[in-house]
Design an enzyme around this catalytic site. Structure first.
Site, PDB file in Angstrom:
ATOM      1  N   ASP A  34       5.137  49.582  47.610  1.00 45.33           N
ATOM      2  CA  ASP A  34       5.890  50.781  47.264  1.00 45.33           C
ATOM      3  C   ASP A  34       5.812  51.040  45.766  1.00 45.33           C
ATOM      4  O   ASP A  34       6.489  50.377  44.975  1.00 45.33           O
ATOM      5  CB  ASP A  34       7.351  50.621  47.681  1.00 45.33           C
ATOM      6  CG  ASP A  34       7.586  50.951  49.141  1.00 45.33           C
ATOM      7  OD1 ASP A  34       6.844  51.800  49.688  1.00 45.33           O
ATOM      8  OD2 ASP A  34       8.499  50.372  49.759  1.00 45.33           O
ATOM      9  N   HIS A  65       1.362  52.671  48.815  1.00 45.47           N
ATOM     10  CA  HIS A  65       2.126  53.902  49.055  1.00 45.47           C
ATOM     11  C   HIS A  65       2.576  54.453  47.710  1.00 45.47           C
ATOM     12  O   HIS A  65       3.472  53.895  47.071  1.00 45.47           O
ATOM     13  CB  HIS A  65       3.319  53.561  49.955  1.00 45.47           C
ATOM     14  CG  HIS A  65       4.214  54.711  50.249  1.00 45.47           C
ATOM     15  ND1 HIS A  65       5.473  54.551  50.788  1.00 45.47           N
ATOM     16  CD2 HIS A  65       4.057  56.054  50.084  1.00 45.47           C
ATOM     17  CE1 HIS A  65       6.046  55.722  50.954  1.00 45.47           C
ATOM     18  NE2 HIS A  65       5.216  56.655  50.529  1.00 45.47           N
ATOM     19  N   ASP A 177       8.215  54.008  58.246  1.00 45.15           N
ATOM     20  CA  ASP A 177       8.846  53.238  57.171  1.00 45.15           C
ATOM     21  C   ASP A 177      10.278  53.714  56.956  1.00 45.15           C
ATOM     22  O   ASP A 177      10.518  54.906  56.754  1.00 45.15           O
ATOM     23  CB  ASP A 177       8.039  53.422  55.884  1.00 45.15           C
ATOM     24  CG  ASP A 177       8.593  52.620  54.711  1.00 45.15           C
ATOM     25  OD1 ASP A 177       9.528  51.840  54.907  1.00 45.15           O
ATOM     26  OD2 ASP A 177       8.061  52.786  53.593  1.00 45.15           O
ATOM     27  N   GLY A 178      11.222  52.751  56.994  1.00 47.16           N
ATOM     28  CA  GLY A 178      12.597  53.065  56.656  1.00 47.16           C
ATOM     29  C   GLY A 178      13.583  52.658  57.729  1.00 47.16           C
ATOM     30  O   GLY A 178      13.607  53.236  58.810  1.00 47.16           O
ATOM     31  N   GLY A 179      14.364  51.646  57.462  1.00 45.43           N
ATOM     32  CA  GLY A 179      15.421  51.254  58.386  1.00 45.43           C
ATOM     33  C   GLY A 179      14.956  50.578  59.652  1.00 45.43           C
ATOM     34  O   GLY A 179      15.712  50.477  60.625  1.00 45.43           O
TER      35      GLY A 179
END
Length: 225
Positions: A34, A65, A177-179
């Site tokens: 990231d 990313h 991506d995310g949670g």
């Protein structure tokens, strides 16, 4: 094959090399890097010098990313890395022509082209552009901060994209991506994802190898349907 790509976020940068060593021992093949410029998102992290250090001292694959403005200007700094995927944000471009230029540039440099979309960006925005991409990263939270809750509307978004990709016989991976955690990862895979990025859930997990084993079991079950 269903893949888990642990994220560099939220590991402290001065502990990142040790964290990657732990991940590799647990079964990780890729690290989701990231990169944030402090403008496109509020945080700033993972300068190219640190990625160079990781590349020189580990053998893990890289999924880079880039959460930054002006991707056309900035991407050149990262092309020398041994990264399989280079992903930029759809929302950072000011024209379709620049997305086409980016795709050509990344692919001509023997990398795979990824495009990321925020939670409020509909699949329809990138539908006609899909042949330009090798990977679509669907953000299930607003990019920037680790530890956010998975947006439930993402399931339908994944299903919509999966249907389009399959109907057009496109060779595109769907990354989410995310949670994502052990409680919802099966649902994300069932919706059609190929790659699950795990940040906080992986970082805090006591038995990281169990998560990678679970992803392999999910693939076997999906293959037998």
């Amino acid at each position: 094959m269903i893949k888990i790509f642990p994220s560099t976020n939220p590991s402290p940068e001065d502990q990142l090399l040790d964290y990657i060593s732990v991940l590799q021992s647990a079964g990780a093949e890729f690290i989701h890097c990231d990169v944030m410029d402090g403008i496109f998102v509020g945080n700033h992290c993972l300068d190219v010098a640190l990625l160079d250090d990781i590349a020189s001292r580990t053998t893990i694959g890289m999924d880079v990313h880039l959460m930054m403005v002006e991707p056309m200007t900035n991407v050149q700094k990262y092309m020398h890395l041994p990264a399989t995927y280079i992903t930029t944000h759809y929302e950072a471009y000011n024209s379709v022509q620049n997305i086409i230029k980016m795709s050509n540039y990344i692919r001509n440099n023997k990398k795979l082209m990824g495009i990321s979309i925020k939670p409020n960006t509909p699949i329809e925005r990138i539908k006609k552009l899909l042949p330009l991409f090798d990977l679509v990263l669907i953000m299930s939270v607003e990019p920037g901060m680790s530890g956010q809750t998975f947006n439930e509307s993402t399931y339908e978004k994944i299903k919509e994209l999966r249907t389009i990709i399959d109907s057009q016989n496109l060779n595109i991976k769907i990354e989410v991506d995310g949670g994502i955690n052990e409680n919802n990862m099966q649902q994300v895979v069932d919706a059609g994802a190929d790659i699950l990025v795990m940040g906080n859930a992986m970082y805090l997990a006591r038995d990281k190898s169990a998560i990678f084993k679970k992803s392999k079991m999910m693939y076997r079950r999906k293959s037998n349907i």
